[in-house]
Scaffold this motif. Sequence first.
Motif, PDB file in Angstrom:
ATOM      1  N   ARG A 139       0.950  -1.217  -0.118  1.00 54.85           N
ATOM      2  CA  ARG A 139       0.056  -0.032   0.038  1.00 54.85           C
ATOM      3  C   ARG A 139       0.880   1.321   0.106  1.00 54.85           C
ATOM      4  O   ARG A 139       0.582   2.495  -0.434  1.00 54.85           O
ATOM      5  N   LYS A 140       1.937   1.416   0.494  1.00 55.65           N
ATOM      6  CA  LYS A 140       2.900   2.241   0.482  1.00 55.65           C
ATOM      7  C   LYS A 140       3.782   2.311  -0.635  1.00 55.65           C
ATOM      8  O   LYS A 140       4.445   3.353  -0.911  1.00 55.65           O
ATOM      9  N   LEU A 141       3.591   1.584  -1.702  1.00 55.08           N
ATOM     10  CA  LEU A 141       4.303   1.484  -2.776  1.00 55.08           C
ATOM     11  C   LEU A 141       3.109   1.404  -4.039  1.00 55.08           C
ATOM     12  O   LEU A 141       2.990   0.276  -4.592  1.00 55.08           O
ATOM     13  N   PRO A 142       2.858   2.465  -4.585  1.00 51.76           N
ATOM     14  CA  PRO A 142       1.956   2.453  -5.392  1.00 51.76           C
ATOM     15  C   PRO A 142       2.533   1.821  -6.835  1.00 51.76           C
ATOM     16  O   PRO A 142       3.473   1.968  -7.243  1.00 51.76           O
ATOM     17  N   GLY A 143       1.584   0.943  -7.345  1.00 49.35           N
ATOM     18  CA  GLY A 143       1.941   0.232  -8.372  1.00 49.35           C
ATOM     19  C   GLY A 143       2.604  -1.089  -8.297  1.00 49.35           C
ATOM     20  O   GLY A 143       2.815  -1.889  -9.314  1.00 49.35           O
ATOM     21  N   ARG A 144       2.999  -1.412  -7.269  1.00 45.61           N
ATOM     22  CA  ARG A 144       3.702  -2.481  -6.691  1.00 45.61           C
ATOM     23  C   ARG A 144       2.426  -3.300  -6.141  1.00 45.61           C
ATOM     24  O   ARG A 144       1.781  -3.050  -5.234  1.00 45.61           O
ATOM     25  N   THR A 145       2.600  -4.881  -6.226  1.00 41.40           N
ATOM     26  CA  THR A 145       1.538  -5.756  -5.427  1.00 41.40           C
ATOM     27  C   THR A 145       2.350  -6.336  -4.362  1.00 41.40           C
ATOM     28  O   THR A 145       3.614  -6.311  -4.398  1.00 41.40           O
ATOM     29  N   ASP A 146       1.557  -6.761  -3.636  1.00 37.44           N
ATOM     30  CA  ASP A 146       2.060  -7.668  -2.403  1.00 37.44           C
ATOM     31  C   ASP A 146       2.986  -8.642  -2.877  1.00 37.44           C
ATOM     32  O   ASP A 146       3.914  -9.030  -2.398  1.00 37.44           O
ATOM     33  N   ASN A 147       2.396  -9.438  -4.004  1.00 36.92           N
ATOM     34  CA  ASN A 147       3.319 -10.655  -4.615  1.00 36.92           C
ATOM     35  C   ASN A 147       4.521 -10.065  -5.035  1.00 36.92           C
ATOM     36  O   ASN A 147       5.384 -10.915  -4.775  1.00 36.92           O
ATOM     37  N   GLU A 148       4.471  -9.054  -5.859  1.00 36.41           N
ATOM     38  CA  GLU A 148       5.748  -8.516  -6.437  1.00 36.41           C
ATOM     39  C   GLU A 148       6.662  -8.151  -5.448  1.00 36.41           C
ATOM     40  O   GLU A 148       7.749  -8.753  -5.157  1.00 36.41           O
ATOM     41  N   ILE A 149       6.007  -7.595  -4.345  1.00 29.69           N
ATOM     42  CA  ILE A 149       7.132  -7.244  -3.042  1.00 29.69           C
ATOM     43  C   ILE A 149       7.581  -8.488  -2.310  1.00 29.69           C
ATOM     44  O   ILE A 149       8.873  -8.744  -1.896  1.00 29.69           O
ATOM     45  N   LYS A 150       6.604  -9.359  -2.282  1.00 30.95           N
ATOM     46  CA  LYS A 150       6.882 -10.519  -1.762  1.00 30.95           C
ATOM     47  C   LYS A 150       8.045 -11.265  -2.213  1.00 30.95           C
ATOM     48  O   LYS A 150       8.927 -11.781  -1.907  1.00 30.95           O
ATOM     49  N   ASN A 151       7.892 -11.494  -3.621  1.00 29.67           N
ATOM     50  CA  ASN A 151       9.004 -12.148  -4.347  1.00 29.67           C
ATOM     51  C   ASN A 151      10.231 -11.423  -4.274  1.00 29.67           C
ATOM     52  O   ASN A 151      11.313 -11.847  -4.436  1.00 29.67           O
ATOM     53  N   TYR A 152      10.206 -10.061  -4.550  1.00 32.51           N
ATOM     54  CA  TYR A 152      11.383  -9.075  -4.405  1.00 32.51           C
ATOM     55  C   TYR A 152      12.149  -9.552  -2.913  1.00 32.51           C
ATOM     56  O   TYR A 152      13.381  -9.560  -2.962  1.00 32.51           O
ATOM     57  N   TRP A 153      11.303  -9.605  -2.031  1.00 31.63           N
ATOM     58  CA  TRP A 153      12.255  -9.792  -0.720  1.00 31.63           C
ATOM     59  C   TRP A 153      12.769 -11.149  -0.817  1.00 31.63           C
ATOM     60  O   TRP A 153      13.875 -11.209  -0.258  1.00 31.63           O
ATOM     61  N   ARG A 154      11.886 -12.176  -1.153  1.00 37.21           N
ATOM     62  CA  ARG A 154      12.642 -13.429  -1.050  1.00 37.21           C
ATOM     63  C   ARG A 154      13.947 -13.530  -1.988  1.00 37.21           C
ATOM     64  O   ARG A 154      14.795 -14.359  -1.433  1.00 37.21           O
ATOM     65  N   THR A 155      13.919 -12.909  -2.942  1.00 34.58           N
ATOM     66  CA  THR A 155      15.183 -13.046  -3.911  1.00 34.58           C
ATOM     67  C   THR A 155      16.123 -12.177  -3.408  1.00 34.58           C
ATOM     68  O   THR A 155      17.293 -12.337  -2.866  1.00 34.58           O
ATOM     69  N   HIS A 156      15.917 -10.725  -3.571  1.00 34.86           N
ATOM     70  CA  HIS A 156      17.020  -9.750  -3.511  1.00 34.86           C
ATOM     71  C   HIS A 156      17.206  -9.584  -1.838  1.00 34.86           C
ATOM     72  O   HIS A 156      18.607  -9.646  -1.734  1.00 34.86           O
ATOM     73  N   MET A 157      16.227  -9.712  -1.190  1.00 37.00           N
ATOM     74  CA  MET A 157      16.754  -9.295   0.240  1.00 37.00           C
ATOM     75  C   MET A 157      17.324 -10.536   0.920  1.00 37.00           C
ATOM     76  O   MET A 157      18.209 -10.262   1.702  1.00 37.00           O
ATOM     77  N   ARG A 158      17.081 -11.612   0.414  1.00 40.60           N
ATOM     78  CA  ARG A 158      17.590 -12.827   1.186  1.00 40.60           C
ATOM     79  C   ARG A 158      18.927 -12.923   0.678  1.00 40.60           C
ATOM     80  O   ARG A 158      19.881 -12.997   1.492  1.00 40.60           O
ATOM     81  N   LYS A 159      19.213 -12.548  -0.454  1.00 39.68           N
ATOM     82  CA  LYS A 159      20.492 -12.398  -1.029  1.00 39.68           C
ATOM     83  C   LYS A 159      21.328 -11.592  -0.422  1.00 39.68           C
ATOM     84  O   LYS A 159      22.577 -11.733  -0.057  1.00 39.68           O
ATOM     85  N   LYS A 160      20.711 -10.301  -0.306  1.00 39.46           N
ATOM     86  CA  LYS A 160      21.621  -9.354   0.426  1.00 39.46           C
ATOM     87  C   LYS A 160      21.863  -9.730   1.937  1.00 39.46           C
ATOM     88  O   LYS A 160      22.992  -9.194   2.512  1.00 39.46           O
ATOM     89  N   ALA A 161      20.952 -10.316   2.429  1.00 38.81           N
ATOM     90  CA  ALA A 161      21.099 -10.793   3.928  1.00 38.81           C
ATOM     91  C   ALA A 161      22.279 -11.714   4.125  1.00 38.81           C
ATOM     92  O   ALA A 161      23.002 -11.657   4.887  1.00 38.81           O
ATOM     93  N   GLN A 162      22.153 -12.666   3.082  1.00 38.11           N
ATOM     94  CA  GLN A 162      23.257 -13.545   3.086  1.00 38.11           C
ATOM     95  C   GLN A 162      24.697 -12.854   2.877  1.00 38.11           C
ATOM     96  O   GLN A 162      25.573 -13.458   3.615  1.00 38.11           O
ATOM     97  N   GLU A 163      24.923 -11.975   1.869  1.00 39.13           N
ATOM     98  CA  GLU A 163      25.796 -11.499   1.711  1.00 39.13           C
ATOM     99  C   GLU A 163      26.348 -10.529   2.829  1.00 39.13           C
ATOM    100  O   GLU A 163      27.576 -10.534   3.449  1.00 39.13           O
ATOM    101  N   LYS A 164      25.474  -9.905   3.525  1.00 40.66           N
ATOM    102  CA  LYS A 164      25.614  -9.206   4.749  1.00 40.66           C
ATOM    103  C   LYS A 164      26.107 -10.068   5.821  1.00 40.66           C
ATOM    104  O   LYS A 164      27.093  -9.596   6.307  1.00 40.66           O
ATOM    105  N   LYS A 165      25.537 -11.197   5.776  1.00 40.14           N
ATOM    106  CA  LYS A 165      26.007 -12.163   6.753  1.00 40.14           C
ATOM    107  C   LYS A 165      27.542 -12.422   6.586  1.00 40.14           C
ATOM    108  O   LYS A 165      28.139 -12.652   7.518  1.00 40.14           O
ATOM    109  N   LYS A 166      27.845 -12.851   5.215  1.00 34.83           N
ATOM    110  CA  LYS A 166      29.132 -13.308   5.152  1.00 34.83           C
ATOM    111  C   LYS A 166      30.075 -12.184   5.445  1.00 34.83           C
ATOM    112  O   LYS A 166      31.062 -12.318   6.332  1.00 34.83           O
ATOM    113  N   THR A 167      29.975 -10.850   5.097  1.00 37.65           N
ATOM    114  CA  THR A 167      30.747 -10.032   5.273  1.00 37.65           C
ATOM    115  C   THR A 167      30.784  -9.374   6.707  1.00 37.65           C
ATOM    116  O   THR A 167      31.656  -9.246   7.296  1.00 37.65           O
ATOM    117  N   SER A 168      29.606  -9.439   7.471  1.00 38.21           N
ATOM    118  CA  SER A 168      29.722  -9.139   8.936  1.00 38.21           C
ATOM    119  C   SER A 168      30.319 -10.166   9.857  1.00 38.21           C
ATOM    120  O   SER A 168      30.880  -9.857  10.763  1.00 38.21           O
TER     121      SER A 168
END
Length: 267
Positions: A91-120
Amino acid sequence: MGQDITEMTRKGPWTEHEDFQLVFYVRMFGDRRWDFIANVSGLKRTGKSCRLRWVNYLHPGLKRGKMTPHEERLVLELHSKFGNRWSKIARKLPGRTDNEIKNYWRTHMRKKAQEKKKTSSRSQSPSLSNCSSSSSVCTSNPVVDSMPMIETKERSFYDTGGVEMLTIMKGKNNNNNSNFKKTTTTTRVSESTEGQEGYYSMDEIWKDIDLLDDDSIKPVFDPYSELTASSLTWDYYSTSWAMDGQEEFGKSTFSLTSKDFSSRLID
DNA sequence: AATATATACAACCGCGGATCT
DNA sequence: TAGATCCGCGGTTGTATATAT
Protein backbone atom coordinates in the motif's frame (compact mmCIF):
# COMPACT_ATOMS: atom_id res chain seq x y z
CA MET A 1 -24.66 -22.78 -5.38
CA GLY A 2 -23.52 -24.01 -7.77
CA GLN A 3 -22.04 -25.51 -10.48
CA ASP A 4 -19.33 -27.90 -9.86
CA ILE A 5 -16.42 -26.08 -11.31
CA THR A 6 -13.76 -28.41 -10.13
CA GLU A 7 -13.66 -30.52 -13.18
CA MET A 8 -13.65 -27.74 -15.69
CA THR A 9 -11.47 -25.14 -14.11
CA ARG A 10 -8.33 -24.24 -15.90
CA LYS A 11 -5.03 -23.81 -14.16
CA GLY A 12 -1.61 -22.66 -15.06
CA PRO A 13 -0.43 -19.72 -17.10
CA TRP A 14 -2.97 -17.39 -18.57
CA THR A 15 -3.21 -16.98 -22.28
CA GLU A 16 -3.48 -13.63 -24.01
CA HIS A 17 -6.97 -14.51 -24.95
CA GLU A 18 -7.92 -15.13 -21.37
CA ASP A 19 -6.27 -11.88 -20.36
CA PHE A 20 -8.20 -10.00 -22.93
CA GLN A 21 -11.40 -11.59 -21.85
CA LEU A 22 -10.76 -10.87 -18.22
CA VAL A 23 -9.88 -7.25 -18.87
CA PHE A 24 -13.02 -6.84 -20.83
CA TYR A 25 -15.25 -8.23 -18.17
CA VAL A 26 -13.54 -6.42 -15.36
CA ARG A 27 -14.01 -3.25 -17.25
CA MET A 28 -17.58 -4.21 -17.70
CA PHE A 29 -18.46 -5.15 -14.18
CA GLY A 30 -15.79 -3.72 -12.00
CA ASP A 31 -13.27 -5.68 -10.08
CA ARG A 32 -15.04 -6.76 -7.01
CA ARG A 33 -17.19 -9.70 -7.74
CA TRP A 34 -14.73 -12.22 -8.94
CA ASP A 35 -16.87 -15.29 -8.86
CA PHE A 36 -19.45 -13.48 -10.84
CA ILE A 37 -16.89 -12.34 -13.39
CA ALA A 38 -15.48 -15.82 -13.57
CA ASN A 39 -18.91 -17.12 -14.34
CA VAL A 40 -20.16 -14.63 -16.87
CA SER A 41 -16.88 -14.30 -18.71
CA GLY A 42 -16.86 -17.91 -19.65
CA LEU A 43 -13.32 -18.17 -18.43
CA LYS A 44 -12.72 -21.55 -16.98
CA ARG A 45 -11.04 -20.00 -14.02
CA THR A 46 -12.03 -19.55 -10.45
CA GLY A 47 -12.92 -16.11 -9.23
CA LYS A 48 -9.88 -16.31 -7.09
CA SER A 49 -7.67 -16.95 -10.03
CA CYS A 50 -9.25 -14.10 -11.96
CA ARG A 51 -8.67 -11.73 -9.12
CA LEU A 52 -5.08 -12.78 -8.78
CA ARG A 53 -4.44 -12.34 -12.44
CA TRP A 54 -6.00 -8.94 -12.43
CA VAL A 55 -4.31 -7.74 -9.30
CA ASN A 56 -0.86 -9.01 -10.08
CA TYR A 57 -0.71 -8.65 -13.78
CA LEU A 58 -3.49 -6.93 -15.63
CA HIS A 59 -4.28 -4.02 -13.41
CA PRO A 60 -3.62 -0.79 -15.29
CA GLY A 61 -1.94 0.85 -12.36
CA LEU A 62 0.80 -1.68 -12.16
CA LYS A 63 4.31 -0.45 -12.27
CA ARG A 64 6.66 -2.91 -13.82
CA GLY A 65 10.33 -3.29 -13.99
CA LYS A 66 13.01 -3.12 -11.43
CA MET A 67 12.49 -1.65 -8.06
CA THR A 68 13.98 1.78 -7.83
CA PRO A 69 16.52 2.42 -5.10
CA HIS A 70 13.89 4.43 -3.34
CA GLU A 71 11.45 1.57 -3.48
CA GLU A 72 14.09 -0.85 -2.33
CA ARG A 73 14.79 1.28 0.64
CA LEU A 74 11.13 1.60 1.33
CA VAL A 75 10.59 -2.12 1.22
CA LEU A 76 13.49 -2.62 3.49
CA GLU A 77 12.25 -0.18 6.03
CA LEU A 78 8.64 -1.15 5.83
CA HIS A 79 9.47 -4.77 6.23
CA SER A 80 11.43 -3.98 9.32
CA LYS A 81 8.37 -2.19 10.55
CA PHE A 82 5.57 -4.48 9.48
CA GLY A 83 7.22 -7.81 8.94
CA ASN A 84 5.70 -10.01 6.28
CA ARG A 85 2.59 -7.95 5.93
CA TRP A 86 3.08 -7.70 2.23
CA SER A 87 -0.22 -6.14 1.39
CA LYS A 88 0.41 -3.48 3.95
CA ILE A 89 3.81 -2.78 2.53
CA ALA A 90 2.38 -2.74 -0.96
CA ARG A 91 0.00 0.00 0.00
CA LYS A 92 2.96 2.26 0.49
CA LEU A 93 4.32 1.49 -2.91
CA PRO A 94 1.82 2.50 -5.54
CA GLY A 95 1.97 0.29 -8.54
CA ARG A 96 3.57 -2.58 -6.72
CA THR A 97 1.68 -5.63 -5.62
CA ASP A 98 2.08 -7.62 -2.50
CA ASN A 99 3.08 -10.57 -4.59
CA GLU A 100 5.75 -8.58 -6.33
CA ILE A 101 7.16 -7.26 -3.13
CA LYS A 102 7.03 -10.66 -1.57
CA ASN A 103 8.93 -12.14 -4.46
CA TYR A 104 11.34 -9.28 -4.45
CA TRP A 105 12.01 -9.74 -0.80
CA ARG A 106 12.55 -13.42 -1.12
CA THR A 107 15.13 -13.03 -3.83
CA HIS A 108 16.93 -9.75 -3.44
CA MET A 109 16.74 -9.24 0.24
CA ARG A 110 17.53 -12.76 1.17
CA LYS A 111 20.52 -12.56 -1.05
CA LYS A 112 21.58 -9.31 0.47
CA ALA A 113 21.07 -10.70 3.91
CA GLN A 114 23.29 -13.62 3.08
CA GLU A 115 25.94 -11.38 1.68
CA LYS A 116 25.68 -9.20 4.70
CA LYS A 117 26.00 -12.18 6.89
CA LYS A 118 29.13 -13.22 5.16
CA THR A 119 30.76 -9.85 5.33
CA SER A 120 29.69 -9.14 8.84
CA SER A 121 30.89 -12.45 10.04
CA ARG A 122 34.22 -11.39 8.74
CA SER A 123 34.29 -7.82 9.87
CA GLN A 124 31.80 -8.18 12.71
CA SER A 125 30.70 -4.64 12.32
CA PRO A 126 27.06 -4.14 13.11
CA SER A 127 25.28 -2.00 10.65
CA LEU A 128 21.86 -0.69 9.99
CA SER A 129 21.13 -3.25 7.38
CA ASN A 130 20.39 -5.94 9.85
CA CYS A 131 16.93 -4.53 9.66
CA SER A 132 16.51 -6.42 6.48
CA SER A 133 16.64 -9.85 7.91
CA SER A 134 14.16 -9.50 10.65
CA SER A 135 10.74 -8.16 11.04
CA SER A 136 11.26 -6.72 14.41
CA VAL A 137 14.75 -5.45 14.68
CA CYS A 138 14.35 -1.82 13.88
CA THR A 139 11.25 -0.64 15.52
CA SER A 140 11.69 3.02 14.92
CA ASN A 141 12.34 3.95 11.38
CA PRO A 142 13.18 7.55 10.81
CA VAL A 143 13.52 6.88 7.15
CA VAL A 144 10.05 5.52 6.84
CA ASP A 145 8.50 8.01 9.11
CA SER A 146 9.97 11.00 7.39
CA MET A 147 9.79 9.69 3.89
CA PRO A 148 7.45 11.51 1.58
CA MET A 149 5.37 8.47 1.23
CA ILE A 150 2.71 8.39 -1.34
CA GLU A 151 -0.18 7.19 0.66
CA THR A 152 -2.54 5.40 -1.58
CA LYS A 153 -5.48 6.17 0.58
CA GLU A 154 -6.28 3.42 2.90
CA ARG A 155 -6.57 0.72 0.41
CA SER A 156 -3.99 -0.29 -2.05
CA PHE A 157 -4.36 0.53 -5.68
CA TYR A 158 -5.32 -2.99 -6.43
CA ASP A 159 -7.73 -3.15 -3.62
CA THR A 160 -10.27 -1.87 -5.94
CA GLY A 161 -13.71 -0.63 -5.82
CA GLY A 162 -14.09 -0.26 -9.44
CA VAL A 163 -15.15 3.32 -9.54
CA GLU A 164 -11.80 4.99 -9.64
CA MET A 165 -10.58 2.47 -12.06
CA LEU A 166 -12.09 4.18 -14.98
CA THR A 167 -9.69 7.04 -14.89
CA ILE A 168 -6.78 4.79 -14.28
CA MET A 169 -7.64 2.60 -17.16
CA LYS A 170 -8.27 5.42 -19.49
CA GLY A 171 -4.92 6.87 -18.65
CA LYS A 172 -3.39 3.49 -19.04
CA ASN A 173 -4.50 3.39 -22.56
CA ASN A 174 -2.05 6.02 -23.48
CA ASN A 175 0.71 5.91 -21.02
CA ASN A 176 2.00 3.29 -18.71
CA ASN A 177 0.90 0.36 -20.69
CA SER A 178 4.38 -0.39 -21.85
CA ASN A 179 4.90 -2.19 -18.64
CA PHE A 180 2.68 -5.03 -19.49
CA LYS A 181 4.74 -8.13 -19.54
CA LYS A 182 3.99 -11.19 -21.47
CA THR A 183 3.21 -14.23 -19.50
CA THR A 184 3.52 -16.76 -22.12
CA THR A 185 7.09 -17.61 -22.18
CA THR A 186 7.84 -17.14 -25.78
CA THR A 187 9.27 -13.67 -25.66
CA ARG A 188 11.24 -12.39 -22.84
CA VAL A 189 13.69 -9.68 -23.57
CA SER A 190 16.15 -7.83 -21.46
CA GLU A 191 14.66 -6.07 -18.51
CA SER A 192 17.36 -3.52 -18.31
CA THR A 193 15.22 -0.53 -18.93
CA GLU A 194 12.30 -0.20 -16.71
CA GLY A 195 9.07 -0.04 -18.55
CA GLN A 196 10.57 -0.26 -21.94
CA GLU A 197 12.04 -3.52 -22.89
CA GLY A 198 11.12 -6.95 -21.80
CA TYR A 199 7.56 -5.95 -21.46
CA TYR A 200 5.10 -6.02 -24.19
CA SER A 201 2.59 -3.36 -24.40
CA MET A 202 -0.94 -3.72 -23.30
CA ASP A 203 -1.82 -1.24 -25.97
CA GLU A 204 -3.38 -3.74 -28.20
CA ILE A 205 -5.54 -5.23 -25.57
CA TRP A 206 -6.73 -1.85 -24.49
CA LYS A 207 -7.25 -0.79 -28.04
CA ASP A 208 -9.27 -3.87 -28.62
CA ILE A 209 -11.27 -3.17 -25.55
CA ASP A 210 -11.93 0.31 -26.80
CA LEU A 211 -12.94 -1.06 -30.11
CA LEU A 212 -15.39 -3.23 -28.36
CA ASP A 213 -16.86 -0.12 -26.92
CA ASP A 214 -17.25 1.15 -30.41
CA ASP A 215 -20.11 -1.10 -31.24
CA SER A 216 -18.16 -3.90 -32.75
CA ILE A 217 -19.11 -6.25 -30.02
CA LYS A 218 -22.07 -5.64 -27.90
CA PRO A 219 -24.09 -7.54 -25.47
CA VAL A 220 -26.81 -9.31 -27.28
CA PHE A 221 -29.45 -7.93 -25.08
CA ASP A 222 -30.45 -4.75 -26.85
CA PRO A 223 -32.27 -2.71 -24.25
CA TYR A 224 -29.08 -2.67 -22.23
CA SER A 225 -26.68 -2.32 -25.02
CA GLU A 226 -26.19 1.32 -24.43
CA LEU A 227 -25.13 0.57 -20.94
CA THR A 228 -22.01 -0.95 -22.25
CA ALA A 229 -20.89 2.10 -24.07
CA SER A 230 -17.74 3.72 -22.88
CA SER A 231 -19.59 6.80 -21.83
CA LEU A 232 -20.75 5.04 -18.77
CA THR A 233 -18.61 4.93 -15.74
CA TRP A 234 -17.58 2.08 -13.57
CA ASP A 235 -19.66 3.66 -11.00
CA TYR A 236 -22.67 3.02 -13.06
CA TYR A 237 -21.73 -0.51 -13.72
CA SER A 238 -21.02 -1.34 -10.17
CA THR A 239 -24.21 0.15 -8.94
CA SER A 240 -26.43 -1.07 -11.69
CA TRP A 241 -25.09 -4.54 -11.33
CA ALA A 242 -25.94 -4.56 -7.73
CA MET A 243 -29.50 -5.13 -8.64
CA ASP A 244 -31.40 -8.21 -7.84
CA GLY A 245 -31.09 -11.05 -10.20
CA GLN A 246 -28.02 -9.64 -11.84
CA GLU A 247 -26.23 -12.90 -11.96
CA GLU A 248 -28.76 -14.44 -14.18
CA PHE A 249 -28.91 -11.39 -16.31
CA GLY A 250 -25.22 -11.29 -16.71
CA LYS A 251 -24.97 -14.89 -17.56
CA SER A 252 -27.49 -14.76 -20.26
CA THR A 253 -26.56 -11.52 -21.90
CA PHE A 254 -22.84 -11.11 -21.86
CA SER A 255 -21.40 -14.13 -23.42
CA LEU A 256 -18.78 -12.92 -25.79
CA THR A 257 -17.68 -15.54 -28.13
CA SER A 258 -14.12 -16.62 -28.18
CA LYS A 259 -14.19 -15.96 -31.86
CA ASP A 260 -14.60 -12.31 -31.18
CA PHE A 261 -11.53 -12.26 -29.05
CA SER A 262 -9.35 -14.54 -30.98
CA SER A 263 -9.99 -12.81 -34.23
CA ARG A 264 -8.58 -9.71 -32.69
CA LEU A 265 -5.74 -11.20 -30.79
CA ILE A 266 -4.46 -13.91 -32.98
CA ASP A 267 -3.01 -12.86 -36.24
C1' DA B 1 28.13 -25.82 -27.03
C1' DA B 2 26.14 -28.42 -23.38
C1' DT B 3 24.90 -28.90 -18.78
C1' DA B 4 24.14 -27.44 -14.06
C1' DT B 5 22.75 -24.02 -10.96
C1' DA B 6 20.68 -19.69 -9.59
C1' DT B 7 17.29 -16.26 -10.15
C1' DA B 8 12.84 -14.15 -11.10
C1' DC B 9 8.22 -14.21 -10.96
C1' DA B 10 3.55 -15.99 -12.10
C1' DA B 11 0.31 -18.79 -10.12
C1' DC B 12 -1.71 -21.96 -6.72
C1' DC B 13 -3.17 -23.26 -2.04
C1' DG B 14 -5.01 -22.95 2.52
C1' DC B 15 -6.73 -20.15 5.90
C1' DG B 16 -9.21 -16.50 8.26
C1' DG B 17 -12.23 -12.68 8.17
C1' DA B 18 -16.09 -10.28 6.00
C1' DT B 19 -20.37 -10.42 3.90
C1' DC B 20 -24.56 -12.45 2.45
C1' DT B 21 -28.74 -15.29 2.95
C1' DT C 1 -27.84 -16.26 14.69
C1' DA C 2 -25.82 -19.80 11.94
C1' DG C 3 -24.25 -21.52 7.86
C1' DA C 4 -22.67 -20.59 3.21
C1' DT C 5 -20.07 -18.05 0.19
C1' DC C 6 -16.75 -14.76 -1.21
C1' DC C 7 -12.58 -12.14 -0.82
C1' DG C 8 -7.95 -11.08 0.44
C1' DC C 9 -3.65 -12.39 2.50
C1' DG C 10 0.63 -14.85 3.21
C1' DG C 11 3.17 -18.95 2.18
C1' DT C 12 4.70 -21.98 -1.22
C1' DT C 13 5.53 -24.14 -5.64
C1' DG C 14 6.52 -24.52 -10.58
C1' DT C 15 8.84 -23.09 -14.47
C1' DA C 16 11.14 -20.06 -17.80
C1' DT C 17 15.21 -17.53 -18.20
C1' DA C 18 19.91 -16.07 -17.00
C1' DT C 19 24.37 -17.13 -15.55
C1' DA C 20 28.19 -20.04 -14.33
C1' DT C 21 30.99 -24.03 -15.17
